[in-house]
Design a protein around this motif. Structure first.
Motif, PDB file in Angstrom:
ATOM      1  N   ASP A 103       0.851  -1.195   0.000  1.00 19.32           N
ATOM      2  CA  ASP A 103       0.000   0.000   0.000  1.00 19.32           C
ATOM      3  C   ASP A 103       0.885   1.243   0.000  1.00 19.32           C
ATOM      4  N   ARG A 104       0.286   2.397  -0.334  1.00 25.80           N
ATOM      5  CA  ARG A 104       0.955   3.681  -0.146  1.00 25.80           C
ATOM      6  C   ARG A 104       0.691   4.108   1.284  1.00 25.80           C
ATOM      7  N   GLY A 105       1.612   4.899   1.842  1.00 26.72           N
ATOM      8  CA  GLY A 105       1.369   5.325   3.211  1.00 26.72           C
ATOM      9  C   GLY A 105       2.147   6.555   3.613  1.00 26.72           C
ATOM     10  N   ALA A 106       1.522   7.363   4.452  1.00 23.48           N
ATOM     11  CA  ALA A 106       2.149   8.548   5.038  1.00 23.48           C
ATOM     12  C   ALA A 106       2.605   8.195   6.454  1.00 23.48           C
ATOM     13  N   VAL A 107       3.360   9.085   7.041  1.00 26.93           N
ATOM     14  CA  VAL A 107       3.854   8.868   8.401  1.00 26.93           C
ATOM     15  C   VAL A 107       2.673   8.649   9.346  1.00 26.93           C
ATOM     16  N   GLY A 108       2.754   7.588  10.141  1.00 26.98           N
ATOM     17  CA  GLY A 108       1.710   7.280  11.112  1.00 26.98           C
ATOM     18  C   GLY A 108       0.602   6.378  10.599  1.00 26.98           C
ATOM     19  N   GLU A 109       0.533   6.135   9.308  1.00 31.06           N
ATOM     20  CA  GLU A 109      -0.517   5.269   8.756  1.00 31.06           C
ATOM     21  C   GLU A 109      -0.113   3.803   8.844  1.00 31.06           C
ATOM     22  N   ARG A 110      -1.121   2.939   8.971  1.00 31.68           N
ATOM     23  CA  ARG A 110      -0.879   1.492   8.930  1.00 31.68           C
ATOM     24  C   ARG A 110      -0.997   1.028   7.486  1.00 31.68           C
ATOM     25  N   ILE A 111       0.011   0.279   7.045  1.00 31.01           N
ATOM     26  CA  ILE A 111      -0.004  -0.252   5.685  1.00 31.01           C
ATOM     27  C   ILE A 111       0.312  -1.739   5.720  1.00 31.01           C
ATOM     28  N   ARG A 112      -0.026  -2.418   4.638  1.00 30.90           N
ATOM     29  CA  ARG A 112       0.323  -3.828   4.487  1.00 30.90           C
ATOM     30  C   ARG A 112       1.683  -3.925   3.825  1.00 30.90           C
ATOM     31  N   VAL A 113       2.485  -4.854   4.303  1.00 28.48           N
ATOM     32  CA  VAL A 113       3.785  -5.130   3.696  1.00 28.48           C
ATOM     33  C   VAL A 113       3.955  -6.637   3.599  1.00 28.48           C
ATOM     34  N   MET A 114       4.824  -7.051   2.674  1.00 30.04           N
ATOM     35  CA  MET A 114       5.129  -8.474   2.545  1.00 30.04           C
ATOM     36  C   MET A 114       6.609  -8.671   2.822  1.00 30.04           C
ATOM     37  N   ASN A 115       6.912  -9.486   3.834  1.00 30.74           N
ATOM     38  CA  ASN A 115       8.296  -9.815   4.151  1.00 30.74           C
ATOM     39  C   ASN A 115       8.881 -10.558   2.958  1.00 30.74           C
ATOM     40  N   ILE A 116       9.986 -10.059   2.413  1.00 25.53           N
ATOM     41  CA  ILE A 116      10.570 -10.648   1.204  1.00 25.53           C
ATOM     42  C   ILE A 116      11.122 -12.046   1.479  1.00 25.53           C
ATOM     43  N   ALA A 117      11.713 -12.251   2.656  1.00 31.07           N
ATOM     44  CA  ALA A 117      12.315 -13.544   2.970  1.00 31.07           C
ATOM     45  C   ALA A 117      11.281 -14.642   3.176  1.00 31.07           C
ATOM     46  N   SER A 118      10.189 -14.330   3.874  1.00 32.06           N
ATOM     47  CA  SER A 118       9.211 -15.362   4.222  1.00 32.06           C
ATOM     48  C   SER A 118       7.913 -15.289   3.425  1.00 32.06           C
ATOM     49  N   HIS A 119       7.694 -14.215   2.670  1.00 35.28           N
ATOM     50  CA  HIS A 119       6.466 -13.977   1.897  1.00 35.28           C
ATOM     51  C   HIS A 119       5.218 -13.902   2.785  1.00 35.28           C
ATOM     52  N   VAL A 120       5.414 -13.504   4.030  1.00 37.62           N
ATOM     53  CA  VAL A 120       4.303 -13.336   4.968  1.00 37.62           C
ATOM     54  C   VAL A 120       3.826 -11.891   4.896  1.00 37.62           C
ATOM     55  N   ASN A 121       2.507 -11.698   4.810  1.00 39.36           N
ATOM     56  CA  ASN A 121       1.926 -10.354   4.802  1.00 39.36           C
ATOM     57  C   ASN A 121       1.724  -9.882   6.233  1.00 39.36           C
ATOM     58  N   LEU A 122       2.129  -8.649   6.503  1.00 39.32           N
ATOM     59  CA  LEU A 122       2.027  -8.048   7.834  1.00 39.32           C
ATOM     60  C   LEU A 122       1.450  -6.651   7.716  1.00 39.32           C
ATOM     61  N   PHE A 123       0.993  -6.113   8.838  1.00 40.32           N
ATOM     62  CA  PHE A 123       0.588  -4.716   8.921  1.00 40.32           C
ATOM     63  C   PHE A 123       1.601  -3.993   9.776  1.00 40.32           C
ATOM     64  N   GLY A 124       1.953  -2.789   9.382  1.00 35.41           N
ATOM     65  CA  GLY A 124       2.896  -1.999  10.154  1.00 35.41           C
ATOM     66  C   GLY A 124       2.594  -0.523  10.027  1.00 35.41           C
ATOM     67  N   THR A 125       3.244   0.251  10.868  1.00 37.08           N
ATOM     68  CA  THR A 125       3.057   1.692  10.904  1.00 37.08           C
ATOM     69  C   THR A 125       4.267   2.375  10.280  1.00 37.08           C
ATOM     70  N   VAL A 126       4.015   3.325   9.384  1.00 41.94           N
ATOM     71  CA  VAL A 126       5.075   4.050   8.699  1.00 41.94           C
ATOM     72  C   VAL A 126       5.733   5.024   9.663  1.00 41.94           C
TER      73      VAL A 126
END
Length: 136
Positions: A103-126
């Motif tokens: 996803d696109r994201g600004a500072v403080g927003e929660r976005i989805r990311v995919m760990n490149i090593a494990s291909h697991v999708n996670l949510f994190g804060t920018v």
């Protein structure tokens, strides 16, 4: 009686309201500069000129039309498909990895990311440094 008198005095004052309008077409995802907007007297959208400058347009904004807070957002720091640093911290432990932003994201927003090593999708804060922090 005094309250009624005070209310009638306040109600009789002219309202000094300002509406922010675009001076040119502003594309979606474009950062709004001071040359792209102006304040017009009349109307009241609850938006100040200083609140709009430096923000990113969510949608296309056309000349002469009022700009509302729903039309803008903080500028995105992370673009979709960008490789970012993924950080997990708890206690004294800090784990970092690379991830692809989904996803696109600004500072403080929660976005989805995919760990490149494990291909697991996670949510994190920018974070302001461009990394994404995940929590449990």
């Amino acid at each position: 009686m005094r309250l009624l008198l005070l209310f009638s005095l306040i109600a009789g004052l002219p309202a000094a309201a300002e509406t922010v309008v675009a001076t040119r077409t502003i594309r979606a995802q474009e950062i709004i500069g001071p040359d792209a907007v102006r304040g017009d007297a009349g109307g009241n959208t609850g938006v100040k000129l200083d609140d709009i400058i430096g923000m990113e347009a969510r949608v296309a904004l056309y000349p002469g039309r009022p700009i509302l807070t729903a039309h803008v957002m903080p500028p995105a720091l992370i673009a979709r498909n960008q490789i970012v640093e993924l950080v997990f911290e708890t206690g004294g432990l800090r784990i970092t990895s690379e991830a692809r932003a989904l996803d696109r994201g600004a500072v403080g927003e929660r976005i989805r990311v995919m760990n490149i090593a494990s291909h697991v999708n996670l949510f994190g804060t920018v974070s302001p440094d461009g990394s994404v922090h995940v929590s449990q």
